[in-house]
Design a protein around this motif. Structure first.
Motif, PDB file in Angstrom:
ATOM      1  N   ARG A 101       0.827  -1.199   0.000  1.00  0.00           N
ATOM      2  CA  ARG A 101       0.000   0.000   0.000  1.00  0.00           C
ATOM      3  C   ARG A 101       0.866   1.257   0.000  1.00  0.00           C
ATOM      4  NH1 ARG A 101      -2.841   2.823   4.975  1.00  0.00           N
ATOM      5  NH2 ARG A 101      -3.381   4.706   3.842  1.00  0.00           N
ATOM      6  N   ASN A 102       0.472   2.240  -0.803  1.00  0.00           N
ATOM      7  CA  ASN A 102       1.164   3.526  -0.858  1.00  0.00           C
ATOM      8  C   ASN A 102       0.654   4.410   0.284  1.00  0.00           C
ATOM      9  OD1 ASN A 102       2.196   6.052  -1.403  1.00  0.00           O
ATOM     10  ND2 ASN A 102       1.780   5.974  -3.596  1.00  0.00           N
ATOM     11  N   PRO A 103       1.509   4.722   1.271  1.00  0.00           N
ATOM     12  CA  PRO A 103       1.047   5.503   2.435  1.00  0.00           C
ATOM     13  C   PRO A 103       0.676   6.938   2.091  1.00  0.00           C
ATOM     14  CG  PRO A 103       3.431   5.237   2.486  1.00  0.00           C
ATOM     15  CD  PRO A 103       2.939   4.386   1.357  1.00  0.00           C
ATOM     16  N   ASN A 104       1.080   7.405   0.916  1.00  0.00           N
ATOM     17  CA  ASN A 104       0.773   8.775   0.507  1.00  0.00           C
ATOM     18  C   ASN A 104      -0.576   8.890  -0.201  1.00  0.00           C
ATOM     19  OD1 ASN A 104       3.254   9.819   1.487  1.00  0.00           O
ATOM     20  ND2 ASN A 104       4.275   9.037  -0.351  1.00  0.00           N
ATOM     21  N   GLU A 105      -1.224   7.742  -0.454  1.00  0.00           N
ATOM     22  CA  GLU A 105      -2.531   7.740  -1.096  1.00  0.00           C
ATOM     23  C   GLU A 105      -3.563   7.167  -0.128  1.00  0.00           C
ATOM     24  OE1 GLU A 105      -2.535   5.833  -4.898  1.00  0.00           O
ATOM     25  OE2 GLU A 105      -0.868   7.037  -5.684  1.00  0.00           O
ATOM     26  N   PRO A 106      -4.843   7.527  -0.296  1.00  0.00           N
ATOM     27  CA  PRO A 106      -5.881   7.022   0.610  1.00  0.00           C
ATOM     28  C   PRO A 106      -5.950   5.497   0.570  1.00  0.00           C
ATOM     29  CG  PRO A 106      -6.718   8.826  -0.741  1.00  0.00           C
ATOM     30  CD  PRO A 106      -5.388   8.457  -1.310  1.00  0.00           C
ATOM     31  N   PRO A 107      -6.424   4.866   1.647  1.00  0.00           N
ATOM     32  CA  PRO A 107      -6.576   3.411   1.653  1.00  0.00           C
ATOM     33  C   PRO A 107      -7.557   2.966   0.581  1.00  0.00           C
ATOM     34  CG  PRO A 107      -7.727   4.398   3.509  1.00  0.00           C
ATOM     35  CD  PRO A 107      -6.912   5.486   2.890  1.00  0.00           C
ATOM     36  N   ILE A 108      -7.267   1.830  -0.040  1.00  0.00           N
ATOM     37  CA  ILE A 108      -8.143   1.284  -1.072  1.00  0.00           C
ATOM     38  C   ILE A 108      -9.113   0.291  -0.445  1.00  0.00           C
ATOM     39  CG2 ILE A 108      -8.228  -0.121  -3.172  1.00  0.00           C
ATOM     40  CD1 ILE A 108      -5.620   1.079  -4.036  1.00  0.00           C
ATOM     41  N   PRO A 124      -2.260  12.752   5.291  1.00  0.00           N
ATOM     42  CA  PRO A 124      -0.992  12.548   4.588  1.00  0.00           C
ATOM     43  C   PRO A 124      -1.198  12.237   3.111  1.00  0.00           C
ATOM     44  CG  PRO A 124      -1.581  10.550   5.770  1.00  0.00           C
ATOM     45  CD  PRO A 124      -2.645  11.567   6.091  1.00  0.00           C
ATOM     46  N   TYR A 125      -2.441  12.364   2.619  1.00  0.00           N
ATOM     47  CA  TYR A 125      -2.771  11.864   1.286  1.00  0.00           C
ATOM     48  C   TYR A 125      -2.647  12.936   0.201  1.00  0.00           C
ATOM     49  CZ  TYR A 125      -5.065   8.466   4.341  1.00  0.00           C
ATOM     50  OH  TYR A 125      -5.344   7.557   5.331  1.00  0.00           O
ATOM     51  N   THR A 126      -2.125  12.508  -0.945  1.00  0.00           N
ATOM     52  CA  THR A 126      -2.107  13.319  -2.157  1.00  0.00           C
ATOM     53  C   THR A 126      -2.774  12.497  -3.257  1.00  0.00           C
ATOM     54  OG1 THR A 126      -0.088  14.500  -1.549  1.00  0.00           O
ATOM     55  CG2 THR A 126      -0.684  14.468  -3.880  1.00  0.00           C
ATOM     56  N   ILE A 127      -3.782  13.069  -3.895  1.00  0.00           N
ATOM     57  CA  ILE A 127      -4.537  12.355  -4.921  1.00  0.00           C
ATOM     58  C   ILE A 127      -3.857  12.570  -6.271  1.00  0.00           C
ATOM     59  CG2 ILE A 127      -6.832  11.918  -5.873  1.00  0.00           C
ATOM     60  CD1 ILE A 127      -6.619  11.734  -2.787  1.00  0.00           C
ATOM     61  N   PRO A 128      -3.402  11.514  -6.935  1.00  0.00           N
ATOM     62  CA  PRO A 128      -2.705  11.666  -8.223  1.00  0.00           C
ATOM     63  C   PRO A 128      -3.687  11.818  -9.376  1.00  0.00           C
ATOM     64  CG  PRO A 128      -2.754   9.356  -7.588  1.00  0.00           C
ATOM     65  CD  PRO A 128      -3.401  10.115  -6.459  1.00  0.00           C
ATOM     66  N   PRO A 129      -3.207  12.287 -10.530  1.00  0.00           N
ATOM     67  CA  PRO A 129      -4.085  12.479 -11.702  1.00  0.00           C
ATOM     68  C   PRO A 129      -4.673  11.178 -12.255  1.00  0.00           C
ATOM     69  CG  PRO A 129      -2.081  13.770 -11.918  1.00  0.00           C
ATOM     70  CD  PRO A 129      -1.885  12.881 -10.739  1.00  0.00           C
ATOM     71  N   SER A 130      -4.150  10.053 -11.847  1.00  0.00           N
ATOM     72  CA  SER A 130      -4.704   8.777 -12.308  1.00  0.00           C
ATOM     73  C   SER A 130      -6.036   8.447 -11.634  1.00  0.00           C
ATOM     74  CB  SER A 130      -3.705   7.645 -12.035  1.00  0.00           C
ATOM     75  OG  SER A 130      -3.381   7.580 -10.651  1.00  0.00           O
ATOM     76  N   HIS A 131      -6.419   9.208 -10.618  1.00  0.00           N
ATOM     77  CA  HIS A 131      -7.659   8.969  -9.892  1.00  0.00           C
ATOM     78  C   HIS A 131      -8.779   9.877 -10.399  1.00  0.00           C
ATOM     79  CE1 HIS A 131      -5.991   7.025  -5.967  1.00  0.00           C
ATOM     80  NE2 HIS A 131      -5.169   6.798  -6.977  1.00  0.00           N
ATOM     81  N   SER A 132     -10.026   9.468 -10.113  1.00  0.00           N
ATOM     82  CA  SER A 132     -11.180  10.364 -10.177  1.00  0.00           C
ATOM     83  C   SER A 132     -11.536  10.731  -8.742  1.00  0.00           C
ATOM     84  CB  SER A 132     -12.381   9.674 -10.836  1.00  0.00           C
ATOM     85  OG  SER A 132     -12.127   9.399 -12.188  1.00  0.00           O
TER      86      SER A 132
END
Length: 540
Positions: free
Chosen positions: A44-51, A397-405
């Motif tokens: 899991r990427n700690p910089n992105e929200p939990p999936i 701590p989350y950053t939403i990347p452009p690959s997300h909606s």
């Protein structure tokens, strides 16, 4: 015997081959699922929200989300918090809940979030080119301003009379459909209200010519066009499916119909003639973009389609929910009728005086019935945005990347007990200015706390940013619905007119309400939803 042995050997070989292929496919699927699970558990990427945990990679949580979005959102909030990501048909979709989440997404800057990339594939084939999401955002803001100018107080004032006339005509004993020819009966509310809202919206907003066409083939065209709003068309709007072919034929024919009306009006002379009725077509025919270009007639036609489609869905669903809810609360129906008697007064024959635009502002319970229904039954449960560049979620701590909606769901805050005590209880009196002791505990907490509403002008007038309020049935920010005022006028007029002549009850006499159909983009009652009606015998 030799031939039989050969055949047996051949069949065994074929069976063995297919068994091998089946085993290989099963092994491949199991491996994909195991790798997917391992990635979620250990990488899991700690910089992105939990999936949200899921087994099948592409499908993800699509099915559980699609069956009941609110149940899915509340369940995920308990497990993952206010910010989480789920897989929606192969796309990582990040949900941000709460008022801060609504603000983060709905008030996102143009450089960060984009609605056009999400919705254009779905809406452009339905509405047409060069309008709404098929044009630059700056042009859309101009179009919203044009439409808003067509919804002035004087226009809304005239619409009340037109809508009332349509309601009386549809529910008349002498109506051609004969559905209400007796003194009592049953009615499937979703079907009836879908018809009624089309008639009222077309007559008030779009004029006599458009309304008259709904008595013939125009209603069938509308239905075919409406079928274009299926979730699969987010991904495959171009697919040669039967409903898409019907959608395209209907769009072309409806656009041509509006174009012919516009052409005829231009030939008849000055659009500013005092003899004409106010309607949106006349308004748009005389509007000009900032660069001096008049709105092309084809764009006017496409905007008319968009206006009719957008308003019909939410109004049809909401007015159906209103009467489904009232069918469980006969005492509220009596209170509504008494409010009209007290506020509007009566004529010499005992009938209540005519409902007017100005009078509606003095009918608080009518407004509260609409408001409470929109709170629980928000027409749009999910609002999506494409992410254009990395977006940090403040306080996490989350950053939403452009690959997300991104997905906002204001309906969650409206259904949350922390904002609305006993949130799933339908109680119009919770909005009372001075609630009785019985309902005081239900009063919206944000009103008690005096939360101020932030506003901003995005180019078409001041609108709510929605940064603080948990009640956002019409969205917020630059894409807030501009038809909000018209929707309230339409809904309250239908409610006020019908409640004079009818009482509604559940067929079985219970206080149960049907479930919600989430299979399309718009939340609506499961159909059929049949209630019993009776004509009032007393003068109203």
């Amino acid at each position: 015997m030799g031939l039989l042995n050969d055949l047996t050997t051949g069949l065994s070989s074929v069976t063995s081959t297919w068994s091998g292929i089946g085993f290989g496919v099963a092994t491949l699927i199991a491996t994909i699922i195991l790798l997917n699970v391992a990635q979620q558990l250990f990488f899991r990427n700690p910089n992105e929200p939990p999936i949200v945990f899921h087994l099948v990679p592409f499908i993800g949580s699509t099915i559980s989300y699609g069956i009941d979005p609110y149940k899915f959102f509340f369940s995920c909030r308990e497990k993952y918090g206010e910010v989480f990501t789920f897989i929606l048909l192969g796309k990582k979709t990040t949900v941000c809940l709460g008022t801060k989440g609504n603000d983060f997404i709905l008030n996102g800057k143009l450089k960060d979030v984009n609605a056009e990339d999400i919705y254009s594939p779905l809406t452009t084939p339905v509405f047409g080119k060069d309008v709404v999401y098929d044009c630059p955002n700056s042009k859309l803001m101009e179009q919203k301003k044009f439409v808003k100018y067509g919804l002035t107080s004087s226009a809304l004032r005239s619409y009340v009379t037109l809508i009332s006339q349509e309601v009386r005509q549809y529910f008349s004993k002498d109506a051609p459909h004969k559905k209400f020819a007796s003194t009592s009966g049953t009615v499937d509310l979703p079907a009836a209200m879908a018809e009624l809202t089309i008639y009222t919206a077309s007559r008030s907003l779009q004029g006599k010519e458009v309304r008259e066409k709904f008595d013939s083939s125009f209603a069938d065209l509308f239905h075919d066009l409406d079928m274009g709003f299926t979730p699969i068309n987010f991904m495959l709007p171009w697919a040669p499916l039967p409903q898409n072919r019907k959608r395209d034929r209907a769009q072309k024919k409806m656009a041509e119909t509006y174009m012919s009306i516009i052409k005829q009006r231009r030939q008849e002379g000055d659009a500013k003639s005092e003899a004409r009725e106010e309607d949106m077509i006349w308004n748009l025919m005389n509007c000009t973009y900032k660069d001096g270009t008049p709105i092309p007639d084809r764009e006017v036609a496409h905007m008319m389609i968009a206006l009719l489609m957008a308003g019909q869905h939410s109004s049809s669903s909401t007015i159906t929910w209103i009467f489904l809810r009232l069918a469980t609360r006969p005492e509220i129906q009596d209170e509504l009728l008494q409010e009209q008697r007290d506020v509007l007064g009566t004529n010499e024959d005992g009938s209540i005086k005519e409902l007017t635009y100005d009078a509606m502002n003095r009918l608080p319970l009518h407004a509260q019935v609409v408001k409470e229904t929109l709170r629980i039954h928000t027409p749009i449960h999910s609002i999506l945005r494409a992410v254009k560049q990395p977006m940090h979620v403040e306080g996490t701590p989350y950053t939403i990347p452009p690959s997300h909606s991104l997905l906002a769901t204001p309906g969650v805050t409206a259904r949350s007990n922390e904002h609305f005590p006993e949130a799933l209880l339908w109680e119009p009196h919770r909005w009372d200015e001075s609630p009785s002791e019985k309902v005081a505990r239900l009063a919206p907490k944000h009103l008690k706390e005096g939360v101020a509403e932030e506003t901003e002008d995005y180019g078409y007038g001041m609108v709510s940013k929605g940064a603080a309020s948990p009640y956002l049935p019409f969205g917020a920010g630059r894409h807030r619905c501009i038809g909000e005022q018209f929707a309230y006028v339409q809904l309250q007029t239908i409610l006020g007119t019908l409640i004079r002549d009818f009482k509604f009850f559940n067929v079985d006499g219970s206080d149960k309400v049907v479930g919600t159909d989430y299979s399309s983009l718009f939340s609506r009652p499961l159909a059929p939803a049949v209630v019993r009606w009776e004509r009032r015998t007393e003068k109203a």
